[in-house]
Each structure stands twice: as C-alpha cells, then as structure tokens.
Design an enzyme around this catalytic site. Structure first.
Site, mmCIF file in Angstrom:
data_model
loop_
_atom_site.group_PDB
_atom_site.id
_atom_site.type_symbol
_atom_site.label_atom_id
_atom_site.label_comp_id
_atom_site.label_asym_id
_atom_site.label_seq_id
_atom_site.Cartn_x
_atom_site.Cartn_y
_atom_site.Cartn_z
ATOM 1 C CG ASP A 378 -1.714 1.146 1.421
ATOM 2 O OD1 ASP A 378 -2.275 1.572 0.409
ATOM 3 O OD2 ASP A 378 -1.821 1.659 2.547
ATOM 4 C CG ASP A 643 -3.007 8.659 -3.174
ATOM 5 O OD1 ASP A 643 -4.104 9.139 -2.814
ATOM 6 O OD2 ASP A 643 -1.962 8.739 -2.514
#
Lengths: 1100, 372
Positions: A378, A643
């Site tokens: 992540d 993102d």
C-alpha cells in the site's frame, strides 16, 4: 426478539455476559484436543499403526509406536493447553471485572459476567463498557458522551454518542429503576461498522435508535463522568465477541513440500513392506525355511498361515513405520512457536517513537518470509508516514500556498485580489465545516470549553479518523483561516457565527467523499462536500472545473494528496425532501446501506466546485533503500494505492520504486475493452522486445508499469494472460485508483498464475485487509489508520523499512532452519529404519527387529530430538549483518531451493547410504561371526543391533553437527549431551532389575570389545567424510553466493584476528597458519565485525 | 486538569491475543515501554563458534585422519593375521567324509552316531586356544525363534517355571507338564559332543577342554538362575516340569557339577544367546596354555571325536569346529584392518585432492565479489 425491561425479563433466552475465547474446558479438553490432533494425517497414521500393533501379532510391541505417539500428543496438548489457559485467564479477568448495575432501586456492584440482557449498567469515566449498551442517559443534560474505540478498531478519535432523548433526563438511579420500556433489536451481527438497528418502544412511543446510541463492548468512556445504559447484546453476542473470528489457515510452501515428502516416504514404506512380504512368501515356499525342525509353528499359526498375507504385510508396515518421522510435526510446531519469539524480541524491529515492537500473529509462516517473490504494498501509511501537512490549495481557479501560516495566492503580490474574497471565505468555511474531526480538551466541566474564551491560543489536539481531515483542520487552526470552527456536539461553533450541523453523510470508500449539511446563522441550508476529484468533479455543474482539474493534476505531480471541495445550496423544499429521504433510509430495516447510498447520491449532485486542497504525505525513512534492497533480492514490488495516477507516480519516483531511467509503460484511463487490449498488446510487444534486447545488451533497461483501477479491471476481464506477460517483464508495477477488493484481486491473480509465486502484502489500513488476507504472507503496519490491518495480518511491524530485516534476516534464517530440519528428519529416519529392512534379508523376512524396542521407542523422542530442535532455533549460517547488507543472498533460497527435488534426493540417498554403511559395516565386522571379545566369548543378535544403533546415533548426531554453522554453548550442550545421554542410558541397561530384558548388559559387553570401539569410529568417519568432501567440493567448485559471503565474512574477521598477532606479511600468515586453528575464535562476532568492516576497506 | 490523551488514547497495540484480547488495558497511567531487552539471547547474538567447511579447514583433518587410520589399520591387520585359526567342517555331506554316515541322524538315536576326523595343524597355537562350534544356515534370528523363551523362567522364577510364558508355544508344555526350559531356543540346543585328541606316534592324548568361562559372566551369575527352594537338589527343584521334547535328558542332568547344571549350564547359556546372523559360531570349550615352555597346541596331528547328534541336513545346514587363538580384539577378522587402511588412504588421497583445489580455487573464492 422482544423482551421486557428489567424486572420481568426471561434470562434463559439470552446468552450471559461471559466472554469465552477459550477453546476447551477442563472437562472437554482431553476428548476435544485428542480429536483435533488425530485429524492430522501423521498422527492418525501413527494411531492406526498403534491399533494394528494392538490387534495383530506384530514384531514390535505396541509401546514402540504408542509411547512416541503419546509423547507427541502430550507435547502438543501441553502447548495448546497452555495457550488455552492463557485465554481462560484473560477471560476470567474480563468476566470477573466489577461493574455497577441498577437493581432493586439501588446501584449494586457485581461481576461483569453476571450482567444480563436488560440490566441497566453504570459506567464511569475511563472505564470500558462491559456489554453492548443502549445509552439511556449521561451526566450531561443532553445525554451525550464520548467514547474511544481504540481497542476495537484502533481509532483513537473521540466519538460522540447520544442517549435516547426520552430517557436522557433519567440521570438518577431512582428514576432509572422505574423505567419500563421495550427494546427491539436485530439478531447480533459482527460488522463493527454496520449500524445496528435498535428500536425502543416506551409507553407507546416508538423511537428508532441509530448507532449513535449504541455503545459497544470494549470501547472506553471518555470525557464523561458517568453514563447509564441498558444491556442489549451480552457475552458472546456482543460485537466484539462476534469479531473474534478465527483466521483462515495459511499454509507455507515448506509445509506443502513436507507433505509431498511424506507421501514419497509413504510410497517407499509401502514398497518396502510389499517387497518384504513377497520375499517372505518366496522363502516360505520351502518347508525347510518355513518350518525347520528347530523352529516349529504353533497349531494356531499353522492353521492361519494361508490367510495371514495381510497380517504379514501389516506387520512389515509396523516394522518399517518409523521411516515416517513421528516427531517431525511436533518439532516443527515447537520450532515455529519458539522461533517466532525472536521476531518480537528483535531490537532492530522495535520502533522507538511509537513504542512498537514487531508482532507475530501466526508462527506458521516464519519460513515463508524467506520465500517472498512479490511484495504488494500500500502507499499511504505504508511507504509514507501518513502524517499529512497542508501545503497548497486551489480556490476558484487560483492557486494558494501556505507560507508562514498564511495563505498566499500564487503569482499575486502579498495583497490578494479582493475579487476572490468571497470564494476564499466559502472555501475555508467548507474546509472548516466539512469534517468529522474531534478536538481533545477536557470538557467534562460542562458546556464551557476553553475555546469560548476566544482562545485559539490554547494548543488543541485533534482526533480524526482521516489524517487528511486532520491536516486540513490543523491548517485552519494555524490561522490561515480567519474562522476557527470546531465541531461541538451537535453544533458547529464559530467564533462569530454558529452553524448548526444537520446531517453528516459519512465517508465511505466506494463513494470516496463525505458531506455535511449545515444551517448557517442566516438560516440557509448548505451542503459541503469534499472527496476525491474523480468523485466530485463529475458531480459539479459550476465553478472553475477545468482550472481546478489542472491544479489538481499539478498538485498530484508534486506528490500531494488532493481533495476537491464543493458545495450546494438547498431551497427549503429541497431540504425537506432530503430530510425525509434521509430519515427513511436511516430508519430502513432492510438494505439500509444500499438505500442510504442512493440517497447520498441523490443529495450530492449539482455541486458548485469551490476548489481543491493539496496535502503532503511525508515518505517514511529508508523506504527507498528498502525497495532497492527488495529488488536486489529478486523480489518484485508492486505498489497498490487508491491515490491518483499522478500522485502515485510521483511518490513512486520519490521512493525509488520507479527510477528516472526506467521506461515507464502506462495503461490508464481506458474506458473500453478494445483500446485497453490494444494498448496492452502494444506495451506488451514493446516490453518483450525490450526485454529481448536486455539480454543482448549488458546495460539493463528496466520497465515500470502504471495501471489504474478501471483499466486493470478491463485488462483482467479479457486479457489476463497478456496482462500478466507484460507485468512479468516489468521490474516495477504501480496500480493506482484501486478499490480494496481490486487489491485483493491483483494479489490473487499473481498467486494463482502458473508459477505460483509467493506473495506478500503489506498495508496499514482497513482497505488493505482483503489484500493482506489474500496474500501468502500478510504484514500489517502499525500506522495511524486503526488496527484493522494489524489484526488481520500474520506479522505486524511499525515501519516499512523493517521489512528488509524481517525478510532478509528472519525469513532467511527461518527458511534455512526449517528446511534443514525437515530434510534432516527424513534423513535420520531413513538411517534408522533401513538397517532394519536390510536385516530382514538375513532373518528369513521373519520381521525380527534389529534394535531393542526401547531403542525403537526412544530414538526419535530422546536420542536425536534435541540437537535438531536447537539447531532450528539458533542456526545462523551467515551473519545477520551480511544477510541484510547483501540482499542478493535472498535469491539463494528462493523457489524453495532447499526443499526442492535435488536436495531431497541428496538427503534421501545420503540417508540410505549411511544406513548401508552402518549395517554392512557392522555385518562385515562380525564377518564369519568371529569373536570380538578379548576372552573369546560371542555376541548375539542384540549386540549386533546395538552396535548398528550406536553407530547410527553418533553419526546422525554428528551429521547435525556438520550442518551447524553457529555453535553456541547450547548447541554444544545438546549435541554432545545427546551422545552422552545415549551412552548413559544404554549403560543403565545393566541395572540388576532389568535382568530379564534382552538388552541386559549387552551394551557393556559391546563397549568392552576393542574391535567394536574401532568399528564405531571407523564407520562414523566413513559415513561423514564423504558428506564433508561433497560439501567442500561444492563450496569450491560451485559456491552459492551465501557460501561466498560466509567465507568473505570469516576471512574478514580472521584478518582482524590475525592483525593483532602479526602486523606484517599477513597474506603469508593466512596461508601458513593451519586454518582450523583460526576457526576457533569464540567471540562475540559482532564487535569484531564492526571492527572488521572498517578494516576491510583499509585492506583493499 | 488536562489529561495526556496522546499517551492515554494510544492504540494499545497487540497487548492481547490478536482478535481475542478482550477489553484493553487499565485506564490512564504511563505507557509501559515495550522495548525488547537487549540481551545476547534475545537478539540472537550468543557468542558462537562459526566453523566453515572449506578445503582449508578440512585439509588438515583429512591428513590427520589418514595418518592416524593407516597405522591403526596396519596394526589391526597384523594383529589379526597373527591369530591362528583352524576350521573343520564335519557336516559330512561329502561321501568321503567320516561323518557321512551320521548325516541323517535323528535326535533320539541311541547310541549316538560317532565319527572321528583327523587333521594336522601346520603351525603351533601359542596362546590360549578357544574351541568353537559353528552352524550355517541356521536361523537363530528368526523372530518366532528369538522370542520363544521365558527369561523369568530362566532366572529361576518359580511361578514361571511351572507356568511358562505364552511366547514359548509350541514348546511350552508337553503332556500337560510345563517344559523347563521352555521355548524353541532351548529345545533346539546344540548337543553334539566334541573331543580333541593329540596323535603323537599313534597314541591319542586327550586334550583338556575347559567348559567353564564360555558364557558371559552376567548371564551365568545374574540372568540365568536355577529355581530356588528347599535344598540344592536340582531334581527336586525342577519337580513338576518336563524336559524339552528334543532333549535326551532333563535340564538338571546337563552336567555333573552342580554349579554348571540346570539353567546355569554354560553350554546352555551360550546357546540361549541367539546369534545375529544365520552363520554363526558359539564358544564351546577353552584350551588353556599349561606352561610357558610349550605352546597350547603344538603343530602336529590331531583327531576330533564327534558324537553326532545334531541334525542339520534337513535345512542344508553346515557344522564346523573352529580352533582359534584370540588377541585383545577378538578372533581373526581381517576386515577391520583393511577397512582402516582403506578409509585412511582415501582420506589421505582426498586430502591431496583438496590441497590442489584449495590452491587453485581457494584464493579466488575469498576474493571473489558477490554480484550486486
């Protein structure tokens, strides 16, 4: 389920408030534990063998397999019992905690376990809730209270809960005692975040209650003196208890190869048994062998001789059954259990700032840490600190930067144009209002808090579930914003204006935005929304959409996290409708989530875009080095993030995941299947072409691939193979805009690809949980986003950089340790049982045992068990510093290298070879059966067996010694201790009370023979020196990098040692001083090493 | 007053069992440091010897092993070669053999078939001589045979004497009387009688054969015992039992000397120690050297008188008589010496090979860089 309030409830309908996390009770421990243990194939196999021994006439007594089995079962049971005892202790502590309950008109102190559904419980400040409660009243007039759910989900922010309005006034025990009401609630459900539907009916008044009135067990009361609540879910029905769910079992690659080895040995066993049975019958065909005059059968045997073929086969099976190592499983289990402590104890994995040490949630996967081929990480909170700093914003198409705590427009002089003032204000209002941040201040004194005294001066701390929000509000508090706004209870207080908070449309990862509806002082109803640009921009109808989009992209390029802010004004009619719909959805009994989502979508539309914010997330330290090291180790790193594409790429570049020199292939923003496929093919051929070039050129061109969520799902739908092909040719892959489930899907895709690589997923947030659970090894980062990931992980560490030590040192060690352990176990059992098999050729396949049954019983559990266990706990074939500084060494063990077919074959053949040497060495020593004693007396069959056994115990122990590179005093103790113990034990066979045993005085007689001593030495040396030669030849002719590193390290240390002796002609000394003498430094190598590294440089 | 929420609200990470854990720790208070102890054990930094097997390290070991083993081997070989051993097969399968007439004897042939074999010793036997009988193709290690005994009975246990173990079947009882000693081993006890004569100018001088000291001391004195009871009359003590089927006389008539009779008869004890392999020897008699002037057995002619009782023809067995001297390491056995010389030579040879390897590759390895 309905139930009356306290006074006349029916207790047996509900579980009591006892928490039971333990598996066993005193009564069911034995049967339940036994049942679970015998579900294991190996244990079950030995149970069957044991039963066969009990039933038919077998060569060995049932004790020989019964006792080891009993030992193994007992050790496992003790371990499990101990773990369960710990759980019982924890349970008792919880269940026995004192609580106050309203009963018969007063407060009664009782134990937590005595709480029944319907009891009214009093909880004081800083206490945890003993049951799931419906909040009736608090000491505050409005009936609100604050809690923190840190121990449930790790979220440290304060959450406000409100009492049932009708009962909020009942603040005294006396009043509460008179309360009569009925609560209707759903069946218990596990999801912590799903709102529980609770209804309260009181005096014909129907009142739906939301999650804001439900206090969960395990949460802690904060900032509130005391509350009263009525117990609704108790004991095992509380949300916390329902979340105990046992994690799915992950099996390591080593375990899988262990099982296949077991099958191979089972086949060998069956083969030996069948061969022996056939040969036995071939011999028996002749009367003179079957039944010579000196050895007649009984009447019974004679009669059954025709039908005992099966029984003979079973007898051989029993005779050879020890080829399956009985104690392998229990040793492996102990090794994993004890070995995993070293991870938690490691100072290098301890993070000082957060006071976190590494945490092992499952010890089953220790060795898998040494096998990782893919790392899925992540980004936020894993690669970065998750510590947000407000940097820039874009308001109405103009960029602003935070400079010295002041918001300055970019490209404008100090004085901002007044034209933008209104938008600026609205934007800041939006930022200040649209959040769920809690402030932390002691407000138990009542309604007046410090902020009322115009006090922005007092440093306040903010508790937010999202770090972005915290950053924004903190920025606001730094004075960029003229307004200081905080959320206080149900009202948003501004210094000069009071906004009333009407609704909060909470954040959820699918919508990727959150909203608030407030009423301004002028009575206007406003909706403020903030969220990811992809979820806001399409819903905006006015505002500087294009400019903002450009700004957002610019922010993203700088690696900032972006959020868009928008608002909407409601007409009174609109608001009414919204209110109605919201209410309906929130009180819906079925499909509430879906309906809520619909309503939210309905509300959050036709937005007016205000602007965007850019928040910086600092990289964690040493991320770049760690990623580089992972790559050197041959591990492919994939970054999976939610993102934006640009943000993700820029962070990837800054953390070294992507290099500037890398050829970056992009697969983004594909709306349709075909374009995606085309692009894939294009990049695919390109990358394959390039990778072909790569082979030709020495200069490496690396590829990076960027995929976004939508393109990924398209690529996966139809072109999985092509996509995988491209991915494999890329040294770095970045997936952005990923939903949590997509992360798991990517992991599963790689996991199930033909090569079946070992995957590791590392993340810190709830959105990484699915990926962590999917991967072979799941690692949780103890970050700021709650403990969900940590709880669902297999290992948890505080920082990303610790991954390198965890994999390269711990993973490598555990792998080497367990691989050798497994191979050695099979080896030593081959050594053990093959002479027995060979002996059958000399005893007419009559199933006569070579060894005495005591030896058969104790070989695995006493004589050869400890050295290998200690080895598997302490072995360090290379110094940890070397392992960590040279990640390349990790490649030496990749693909389960030490448990592949070749090493397995080597160990097996070695085992058979040793067994042959033991047996035929002893056989030839006996020769024509001459005397071996100085007094001319003769030995018998037991002495022969004991000779073979003695040679075997010594050889097998010495073989372990040859494998050991790290000789601590414990290794010395158990290795030599095992041999000494064997001798002492065998000598004890001369004790007078054992005179009826076959073994009586046999061992002493054996040792009184000079020939036997010489034979033992000879056979041991002959067995081992071939192995030594093999090791040395391989080391010199085909050294692995690990072996090179060993030598380099040793010689660097040696040079230092020599240095202290001779200051000149060191190279001469190295060749002339016999090397073994130099090996004998017994020193804390660390200090030498520190020194030597320094030295090495000088020496070059 | 103000509270330090940062400390208080800190996630109480991993305190409990994950997923179990129950309610968090106590409220407030300073957070305990979870820093692991910096001890050598916990940090896996125990002082340790870290040997590496390289040509350099094992070279000297190989040379040393070679240098030690070869002389040992030569010593053992010479010792073994100095042992005198003489072996006669008296099975009588060849028609020319004097014992051929006895080949098909049965157990109870009376009088026993006797035969005499003459032989010549080329060399004299200087030290004490040990006389063995050897059997081939006789599976004393057959499982049914090995377990067919009752050690308690043999140890003089009175209840086992009258009620032998089931393991002795089918040699447990005969005509409803318990057999003493029971079992197949005892039943098949070797019962040939061997006598040795020196032939000197046609006069046969019997050679004294000592029948004590052929069994393990512990067997004779601890493991095997006659049943106890009133008096020392073995006949009375074995009252109620019967002889093994194949024996011509009961166990209490094995020998005339009371300390070599019954279960503690040494011939019996020797037989009861089952052999490991189907070809085996058992010590039969000792011939002691009488004085230092004369060898125990001079070179010359001898004759072996055999009372041939033991049938082996039915299972293609062979019977041998062996005369042997003994060194400290036992009887003649060239294997050990040869093996020592072989292993020692190989070690030495490999030492040379490793020396070459060490010189050729040793330097390269230590200086070679690990590719990064």
């Amino acid at each position: 389920n309905r139930f009356p309030q306290h006074g006349h409830y029916v207790p047996q309908k509900f579980a009591d408030n006892r928490i039971i996390s333990s598996k066993y009770t005193v009564w069911n421990f034995v049967p339940k534990n036994l049942f679970e243990q015998f579900r294991r194939v190996a244990n079950f196999y030995f149970l069957i063998i044991f039963l066969v021994q009990l039933m038919i006439d077998t060569p060995t007594s049932p004790i020989t397999s019964g006792l080891p089995l009993f030992f193994v079962i007992t050790v496992t049971a003790i371990k499990q019992g101990y773990e369960d005892w710990l759980r019982h202790k924890a349970d008792n502590e919880v269940n026995g905690a004192p609580v106050y309950v309203v009963r018969s008109g007063g407060l009664v102190k009782t134990r937590s376990k005595n709480i029944r559904v319907g009891d009214i419980v009093r909880v004081a400040k800083d206490e945890t809730f003993p049951v799931d409660l419906v909040l009736l009243s608090s000491d505050r007039v409005d009936g609100s209270c604050h809690v923190t759910t840190a121990s449930l989900d790790g979220e440290t922010n304060l959450k406000t809960h409100v009492a049932v309005p009708e009962t909020a006034v009942l603040q005294s025990v006396a009043n509460l005692d008179k309360l009569v009401a009925v609560i209707e609630c759903q069946q218990p459900e596990a999801d912590l975040y799903r709102t529980a539907d609770v209804y309260m009916l009181r005096l014909f008044l129907f009142r739906p209650l939301g999650p804001e009135s439900l206090l969960l067990r395990g949460a802690r009361l904060k900032n509130t003196k005391e509350i009263f609540g009525v117990a609704v879910y108790t004991g095992m029905e509380t949300k916390m208890a329902l979340n105990y769910k046992s994690k799915s079992q992950k099996r390591s690659a080593v375990e899988k190869s262990m099982n296949s080895f077991l099958i191979i040995y089972l086949i060998i066993l069956l083969f030996e048994a069948i061969l022996s049975t056939i040969l036995k019958y071939a011999w028996q065909a002749e009367e003179k062998w079957d039944e010579p005059w000196y050895n007649e059968k009984t009447e019974h045997e004679r009669n059954s001789s025709k039908v005992i073929f099966i029984s003979d086969f079973l007898a051989f099976l029993v005779l050879y059954n020890f080829i399956i190592p009985i104690s392998l499983y229990v040793t492996v289990e102990m090794q994993k259990f004890l070995g995993s402590f070293f991870i938690g104890w490691d100072l290098d994995l301890y993070h000082e700032e957060t006071n976190q040490r590494a945490q092992v949630n499952t010890s089953d996967l220790n060795e898998e840490l040494g096998q990782v081929e893919y790392v899925f990480t992540d980004k936020t909170g894993t690669l970065t600190e998750n510590e947000m700093q407000f940097r820039e914003c874009s308001i109405n198409g103009i960029k602003y930067q935070e400079v010295n705590g002041k918001l300055t427009p970019e490209g404008f002089p100090e004085d901002s144009p007044d034209g933008n003032r209104h938008e600026e204000e609205l934007f800041l209002k939006a930022v200040c209002l649209c959040h769920t941040v809690q402030i932390n201040a002691d407000q138990t004194d009542g309604a007046d808090g410090p902020w009322h005294a115009n006090g922005i001066t007092a440093p306040l701390e903010y508790y937010a579930s999202s770090p972005d929000e915290k950053a924004l509000v903190e920025a606001a508090s730094r004075g960029i914003c003229f307004y200081f706004l905080i959320l206080k209870d149900r009202t948003i207080v501004k210094i000069n204006a009071v906004y009333k908070l009407l609704h909060v449309l909470e954040f959820d990862p699918n919508r990727r935005r959150m909203s608030v509806i407030v009423e301004s002082p002028s009575g206007e109803k406003l909706l403020f929304t903030k969220g990811a640009e992809s979820s806001i921009l399409p819903r905006s109808k006015s505002g500087e959409i294009d400019k903002t989009r450009i700004h957002v992209d610019e922010f993203a390029l700088k690696g900032l996290r972006t959020l868009c802010v928008a608002y909407r004004r409601f007409t009174p009619e609109e608001y009414q409708e919204i209110g109605k719909r919201l209410h309906e959805a929130r009180t819906a009994l079925q499909q509430r989530e879906e309906r809520l989502a619909d309503v939210f979508n309905f509300i959050e539309r036709d937005l007016e875009l205000l602007g965007a914010t850019g928040v910086e997330d600092k990289l964690q330290e040493k991320v770049q080095e760690t990623i580089e090291a992972l790559r050197l180790a041959g591990i492919k790193v994939w970054v999976l993030t939610g993102d934006k594409h640009e943000t993700a790429v820029s962070v990837s570049l800054s953390c070294g995941h992507f290099h500037r020199t890398m050829n970056i292939l992009e697969l983004v923003q594909h709306k349709s299947d075909s374009t995606c496929a085309e692009q894939l093919r294009h990049t695919g051929t390109k990358s394959i072409f390039l990778s072909l070039n790569r082979i030709k050129e020495d200069h490496v061109i690396q590829h990076g691939l960027v995929v976004d969520g939508t393109s990924l799902s398209l690529a996966l739908r139809e072109h999985e193979k092509l996509f995988m092909e491209v991915c494999k040719n890329c040294s770095a892959v970045l997936c952005c805009r990923m939903a949590p489930l997509q992360k798991a899907k990517v992991v599963r895709l790689l996991k199930t690809s033909p090569e079946k690589p070992i995957t590791l997923a590392i993340g810190d947030g709830a959105n990484d949980v699915s990926m962590i659970q999917e991967a072979h090894v799941g690692i949780g980062i103890m970050g700021k986003e709650g403990r969900q990931a940590v709880r669902n992980s297999d290992y948890a560490i505080a920082r990303f950089k610790f991954l390198s030590k965890l994999l390269f040192v711990h993973g490598h060690f555990y792998y080497i340790r367990i691989a050798t352990l497994v191979q050695y176990f099979f080896y030593k059992n081959v050594c053990f049982i093959t002479p027995q098999f060979l002996y059958q050729f000399f005893c007419l396949f009559s199933q006569q045992t070579l060894y005495d049954s005591v030896y058969l019983t104790l070989y695995n559990i006493c004589f050869t068990s400890l050295p290998v266990l200690i080895y598997s706990l302490f072995e360090q074939h290379v110094h940890p510093h070397v392992l960590q500084s040279k990640p390349v060494l990790y490649r030496d063990i990749s693909k389960n290298a030490h448990l592949g077919f070749k090493p397995f074959l080597y160990w097996t053949i070695l085992g058979f070879f040793h067994a042959f040497v033991f047996f035929y060495g002893s056989y030839l020593l006996m020769g024509e059966d001459t005397s071996l004693l100085g007094n001319g007396q003769m030995f018998g069959n037991w002495t022969f067996g004991t000779l073979v056994f003695t040679v075997m115990v010594i050889t097998v122990t010495m073989k372990m010694a040859l494998e050991t590179h790290f000789w601590t005093w414990i290794n010395h103790f158990v290795t030599w201790g095992s041999i000494v113990f064997y001798f002492i034990f065998s000598l004890s066979m001369k004790l007078p009370f054992l005179h009826t045993q076959d073994m009586y005085f046999v061992f002493v007689q054996l040792l009184s023979s000079g020939s036997a001593w010489f034979a033992i030495i000879l056979i041991v040396v002959a067995c081992l020196f071939i192995d030594v030669v093999k090791k040395v030849l391989y080391r010199h002719l085909q050294p692995t990098s690990t072996e090179k590193a060993q030598i380099r390290f040793a010689s660097s240390v040696k040079k230092v040692v020599l240095e202290s002796f001779h200051h000149s002609c060191v190279s001469y000394v190295i060749f002339t001083i016999p090397q073994p003498f130099l090996e004998f430094w017994v020193s804390p190598v660390d200090s030498v090493f520190q020194h030597s590294r320094h030295q090495c440089q000088v020496w070059k | 007053g103000k509270k330090n929420y940062k400390a208080d609200g800190h996630p109480s990470g991993g305190v409990g069992v994950p997923g179990g854990g129950a309610v968090g720790g106590g409220g407030g208070g300073a957070v305990k440091t979870r820093k692991p102890d910096n001890t050598a054990f916990k940090q896996q930094r125990l002082p340790a010897w870290q040997p590496i097997l390289t040509a350099g390290t094992v070279l000297p070991a190989f040379f040393i092993i070679g240098l030690i083993f070869i002389p040992i081997g030569i010593g053992i070989f010479v010792t073994s070669n100095n042992i005198r051993e003489y072996e006669i097969d008296y099975t009588g399968t060849e028609p020319s053999s004097p014992c051929n007439k006895c080949l098909n004897v049965s157990w109870d042939s009376t009088p026993p078939c006797t035969c005499t074999i003459n032989f010549t010793l080329e060399h004299s036997f200087e030290s004490n001589v040990f006389m063995y009988y050897g059997l081939s193709n006789f599976y004393q290690n057959h499982r049914r045979y090995v377990k067919s005994r009752d050690d308690s009975q043999l140890n003089g246990d009175n209840s086992s004497l009258l009620n032998p173990s089931k393991e002795c079947e089918p040699y447990r009882t005969n005509e409803d009387k318990p057999i003493a000693p029971c079992g197949a081993i005892a039943n098949s006890m070797f019962n040939d009688t061997l006598e040795l004569y020196r032939i000197d100018n046609d006069t046969r001088t019997p050679i004294t054969l000592i029948k004590k000291g052929i069994a393990w001391w512990t067997d004779k004195n601890v493991k095997f015992r006659n049943p106890t009871g009133d008096g020392n009359n073995l006949t009375a003590l074995f009252q109620g039992t019967t002889k093994p089927v194949n024996w011509p006389k009961p166990v209490y008539m094995l020998d005339s000397e009371p300390d070599n009779n019954g279960f503690i008869n040494e011939d019996f004890i020797v037989w009861m120690r089952t052999a490991a392999l189907p070809t085996f020897r058992k010590l039969y008699r000792l011939i002691e050297r009488k004085n230092n002037l004369q060898p125990t057995l001079q070179a010359g002619k001898y004759s072996l008188d055999i009372a041939y009782n033991y049938p082996v023809h039915s299972f293609d067995g062979r019977k041998r008589m062996i005369l042997s001297t003994i060194s400290w390491m036992g009887g003649k056995n060239p294997f050990l010496g040869i093996a020592y010389i072989t292993v020692g030579s190989i070690c030495f040879f490999l030492g040379v090979v490793l020396l070459i390897i060490h010189h050729k590759y040793g330097n390269r390895n230590t200086s070679a860089d690990i590719p990064n």
